[in-house]
Design a protein around this motif. Structure first.
Motif, short mmCIF file in Angstrom:
data_model
loop_
_atom_site.label_atom_id
_atom_site.label_comp_id
_atom_site.label_asym_id
_atom_site.label_seq_id
_atom_site.Cartn_x
_atom_site.Cartn_y
_atom_site.Cartn_z
N VAL A 55 -2.08 -4.37 0.96
CA VAL A 55 -2.06 -2.94 0.64
C VAL A 55 -3.04 -2.65 -0.50
N ARG A 65 -6.37 -2.28 0.56
CA ARG A 65 -6.47 -1.12 1.44
C ARG A 65 -6.60 -1.46 2.91
N HIS A 66 -6.02 -2.59 3.30
CA HIS A 66 -5.99 -2.94 4.72
C HIS A 66 -4.99 -2.03 5.42
N LYS A 67 -5.29 -1.65 6.63
CA LYS A 67 -4.42 -0.76 7.39
C LYS A 67 -3.66 -1.49 8.48
N ALA A 106 4.75 2.36 1.35
CA ALA A 106 3.30 2.37 1.50
C ALA A 106 2.87 3.39 2.55
#
Length: 156
Positions: free
Chosen positions: A78, A81-83, A153
């Motif tokens: 997170v 910023r991985h989705k 998140a």
């Protein structure tokens, strides 16, 4: 703990080539020795602790808190910023045979008796929503905390 240091006491040659292993500053010293011995790339990451707060050691930031590898890994993903985050092998349930790990797991004897102790106390919905699986008190905490963090998140 020393027992888990053995997971890094092997040489997978090319498979490990581009992997960076991340471990906390609280890892057992044998883990570091095993990583170095097998020429692995690794980094030590700070994971909140009272002594580090007291000493004001925050120069490089810290990994998110978590009481399991999955929780810490999710926090790192997170932060980066991985989705699309995929957990491989994060199974917090006993198999139908009552074992927590595969029969060839090198520390299987350390887990004997846990299933009988927890049987019937911590049931969770099975993968795909088909039936239920048996879990344990600690695994249930790990899962609940991870699910909470994923939910939070997704609210951002």
């Amino acid at each position: 703990i020393l027992l888990t240091s053995e997971f890094f006491n092997n040489d997978f040659k090319e498979f490990d080539k581009d992997i960076i292993f991340i471990t906390t500053h609280l890892t057992h010293p044998q883990t570091i020795k095993n990583l170095k011995h097998n020429n692995r790339n690794f980094m030590l990451a700070y994971r909140g602790s009272e002594i580090a707060k007291y000493l004001k050691i925050f120069k490089y930031g810290e990994l998110s808190e978590g009481h399991s590898v999955a929780n810490v890994a999710y926090g790192l993903a997170v932060f980066l910023r991985h989705k699309n985050i995929i957990f491989i092998g994060q199974d917090l349930a006993y198999g139908e045979d009552g074992f927590s790990h595969t029969k060839d797991y090198q520390n299987l004897d350390k887990h004997e008796g846990h299933y009988q102790r927890d049987f019937g106390n911590f049931r969770a919905l099975a993968y795909g929503g088909k039936g239920f699986v048996e879990s344990s008190f600690i695994w249930n905490l790990f899962r609940s905390f991870l699910e909470k963090r994923i939910h939070e998140a997704n609210q951002l």
